[in-house]
Enzyme design. Structure first.
Site, PDB file in Angstrom:
ATOM      1  N   LYS A 247      31.435  20.089 -23.604  1.00  0.00           N
ATOM      2  CA  LYS A 247      30.641  19.229 -22.484  1.00  0.00           C
ATOM      3  C   LYS A 247      29.667  19.953 -21.250  1.00  0.00           C
ATOM      4  O   LYS A 247      30.389  20.759 -20.717  1.00  0.00           O
ATOM      5  CB  LYS A 247      31.151  17.922 -21.802  1.00  0.00           C
ATOM      6  CG  LYS A 247      29.714  17.009 -20.689  1.00  0.00           C
ATOM      7  CD  LYS A 247      30.189  15.289 -20.362  1.00  0.00           C
ATOM      8  CE  LYS A 247      29.859  14.694 -19.938  1.00  0.00           C
ATOM      9  NZ  LYS A 247      30.279  13.343 -19.393  1.00  0.00           N
ATOM     10  N   GLU A 334      38.358  -2.187 -21.471  1.00  0.00           N
ATOM     11  CA  GLU A 334      37.642  -3.480 -20.534  1.00  0.00           C
ATOM     12  C   GLU A 334      38.858  -4.080 -20.995  1.00  0.00           C
ATOM     13  O   GLU A 334      39.350  -5.076 -19.343  1.00  0.00           O
ATOM     14  CB  GLU A 334      36.091  -3.147 -20.206  1.00  0.00           C
ATOM     15  CG  GLU A 334      35.650  -2.700 -19.648  1.00  0.00           C
ATOM     16  CD  GLU A 334      34.509  -1.741 -20.619  1.00  0.00           C
ATOM     17  OE1 GLU A 334      34.349  -0.860 -20.337  1.00  0.00           O
ATOM     18  OE2 GLU A 334      35.614  -1.924 -21.943  1.00  0.00           O
ATOM     19  N   ARG A 362      32.242  -7.345 -20.604  1.00  0.00           N
ATOM     20  CA  ARG A 362      33.033  -7.092 -22.244  1.00  0.00           C
ATOM     21  C   ARG A 362      34.537  -7.824 -22.207  1.00  0.00           C
ATOM     22  O   ARG A 362      34.946  -7.669 -23.491  1.00  0.00           O
ATOM     23  CB  ARG A 362      32.768  -5.672 -22.102  1.00  0.00           C
ATOM     24  CG  ARG A 362      31.689  -4.940 -22.471  1.00  0.00           C
ATOM     25  CD  ARG A 362      31.623  -3.536 -22.015  1.00  0.00           C
ATOM     26  NE  ARG A 362      32.724  -2.207 -23.288  1.00  0.00           N
ATOM     27  CZ  ARG A 362      32.397  -1.747 -24.263  1.00  0.00           C
ATOM     28  NH1 ARG A 362      31.056  -1.253 -24.560  1.00  0.00           N
ATOM     29  NH2 ARG A 362      32.934  -0.894 -24.342  1.00  0.00           N
TER      30      ARG A 362
END
Length: 588
Positions: A247, A334, A362
């Site tokens: 990244k 979640e 969610r």
């Protein structure tokens, strides 16, 4: 550097005309183009830098948009947008009226599926692949690129589980960079680390799910990625390619500090150094939460903190650094976060479950089934409630009051300022008989001297901020700041009263009776959808008690709100100071 190759590309068809030897040069130009734009316009940086080679390879090998490509999560897709006809307008990324920071179906035919949250790509791509089978489109390819820790979410496994018993033409590419916004966590991360090291030779999870697994390969080795994609596109059934990327690749600082450079704000494109920001004595609401939970946890040993992959964004990181055994990052999960909090509550712990408002959507079943029905005193802290700005439609937290207000047993509170956030957290950990949701916005507060002694808040009580005999303005949360300023600017400020109800549930019915009996006209104002929110609750109260007062409901209209600064969006929908002032002057 001149964009010798990038300037010639306005679509993937142009890309496919390049010689293989030219692609590495294109990768360098594309990476520099992203850096130069994001340095001045801001946005997500590290994720898209990490997939430059993969982006080029995918559009080079596959016949997009006929072959359907889904990016998960969507902030990996800057290079994809630039190569698919949006290079000339990429500088408008995330700005009002400009292109979205995430793929959007109505923005480009190359954006096969809208992706702002995580872990949706495998299910969506599988649905597309099965649809193609049913329509006889046997040669159509469907590629899901899942990265930035999204593979660890439950929905991703649900998609893999189903895909493995189909013969769908599906290719899942795992962009394995070991980080989401914060470093990845959990056993799957450890497993993937062992795969990369070569110590995990047996019991391949993906092969066990009936995927044709290949990798891991170096995701920055462009010829290798192209070669492997060319091989895989001729294989039938579900396939899985595991690639390793870094990244922030190509910008030293972004590689070395991947958390900070996920979305770094403005920086010097040549040096990578962040631009200094004006010093502020006013804290972010997330930091008020982060410092306050540490302060409370030092006094109350039963307090624990939970977040699904957002320890930095929620500032639970402060607690994780000081008392790591009591603060938990559960990954992009979640549903698990909510039910884990419920389990802790059954054992006498006091869980502060910190989830962005848009992500709590969610876990709706878990809120009802695992928390509310059992009436467990979980403390939900909903960061990024209301309009969040440049991240746009997928990230605005503008539905929480509506989807929470209908749930029995749930207390709902919106602090007006930093002290009220501290005080409701203090009050909640003293012991409540019900779960509570506390919603607060992204960004800075309004008070320098916010760290004041704790005070208990009486549940279900509002406050009078300003008296007046004519119009009554009712609000909840931090939108009160705009209202206070608007009232001071209107023609007859003395006639306008302002009430902060604070609690959307339970409503302060004593105060509401007083308001309806004293004032002829009411205005409710909220940083939330007008359908089902605070204003709706006030109208329901009025109907049940047969009040006929004219009541204006201001909030987010029944439409999708796109991206732009919070101030710009407030002006669009009439929640800014000037718009509120104009309305007051009209009604006075």
């Amino acid at each position: 550097m001149q964009n010798t190759f990038l300037n010639t590309i306005n679509s993937p068809e142009d890309l496919r005309r390049l010689k293989p030897d030219d692609l590495q040069k294109l990768a360098k130009e594309l990476r520099e183009f992203i850096i130069n734009i994001v340095a001045t316009k801001e946005g997500h940086l590290g994720a898209s830098l990490g997939v430059v080679e993969l982006t080029i390879a995918l559009h080079y090998v596959f016949n997009t948009p006929e072959d359907q490509l889904i990016w998960d999560v969507g902030h990996q897709a800057y290079g994809h947008k630039i190569l698919t006809g949006r290079k000339a307008i990429f500088h408008t990324n995330r700005q009002l009226g400009g292109i979205s920071g995430f793929p959007k179906r109505d923005e480009s035919e190359y954006d096969s599926f809208g992706v702002g949250h995580s872990s949706t790509s495998i299910s969506a791509a599988l649905g597309m692949a099965i649809a193609s089978q049913l329509k006889g489109e046997i040669h159509k390819q469907h590629i899901a690129v899942i990265g930035d820790a999204s593979i660890a979410s439950g929905m991703a496994f649900e998609g893999l589980n189903h895909a493995g018993v189909t013969d769908a033409n599906l290719l899942v590419i795992l962009n394995d960079n070991a980080i989401g916004i914060d470093p990845s966590v959990g056993a799957l991360k450890m497993y993937l680390t062992n795969v990369k090291k070569g110590t995990q030779k047996r019991n391949n999870i993906i092969k066990a799910l009936n995927f044709d697994y290949s990798g891991p390969i170096d995701g920055h080795d462009l010829p290798m990625v192209i070669s492997e994609l060319n091989r895989l596109k001729h294989i039938k059934g579900p396939r899985f390619l595991h690639i390793i990327t870094t990244k922030g690749k190509g910008l030293r600082q972004a590689e070395e500090d991947q958390v900070k450079y996920h979305a770094p704000g403005k920086f010097d494109s040549s040096t990578g150094e962040l631009m200094p920001k004006a010093a502020s004595k006013v804290p972010k609401y997330q930091d008020v939460f982060g410092h306050t939970i540490v302060e409370l946890a030092k006094q109350n040993k039963t307090i624990v903190g939970i977040t699904p992959a957002m320890p930095t964004g929620s500032s639970l990181k402060y607690m994780m650094d000081i008392m790591p055994e009591r603060a938990f990052d559960v990954g992009i999960a979640e549903q698990h976060a909510v039910t884990m909090a419920a389990g802790m509550a059954t054992q006498g712990l006091i869980p502060f479950c910190n989830i962005y408002s848009t992500f709590l959507q969610r876990a709706y079943d878990q809120i009802i089934h695992d928390v509310a029905i059992q009436n467990l005193p979980v403390i939900f802290c909903l960061d990024r409630a209301g309009l969040v700005g440049e991240d746009g439609a997928t990230h605005h937290g503008i539905y929480d009051l509506s989807y929470l207000r209908c749930i029995p047993n749930l207390i709902i509170f919106a602090p007006r300022n930093e002290m009220e956030l501290r005080n409701i957290m203090y009050t909640a950990q003293l012991g409540l008989n019900h779960p509570i949701a506390i919603r607060y916005p992204r960004g800075k507060g309004i008070t320098e001297n916010w760290k004041q002694p704790f005070e208990t808040i009486n549940i279900g009580t509002g406050v009078t901020l300003k008296s007046g005999d004519s119009i009554a303005v009712l609000s909840i949360g931090t939108i009160a700041k705009n209202i206070t300023e608007a009232i001071s600017n209107c023609n007859n400020a003395e006639a306008v009263a302002h009430y902060d109800l604070r609690f959307v549930k339970p409503l302060d019915e004593t105060l509401l009776h007083h308001i309806f009996e004293k004032h002829g006209t009411l205005i409710t104002i909220e940083d939330h959808s007008v359908i089902g929110g605070f204003g709706s609750a006030v109208l329901e109260f009025a109907a049940s008690h047969n009040y006929k007062n004219p009541t204006n409901v201001l909030g987010i209209p029944d439409t999708i709100i796109e991206h732009g600064s919070v101030n710009e969006l407030q002006q669009q929908i009439g929640l800014d100071v000037n718009s509120i002032t104009t309305l007051l002057n009209t009604l006075l």
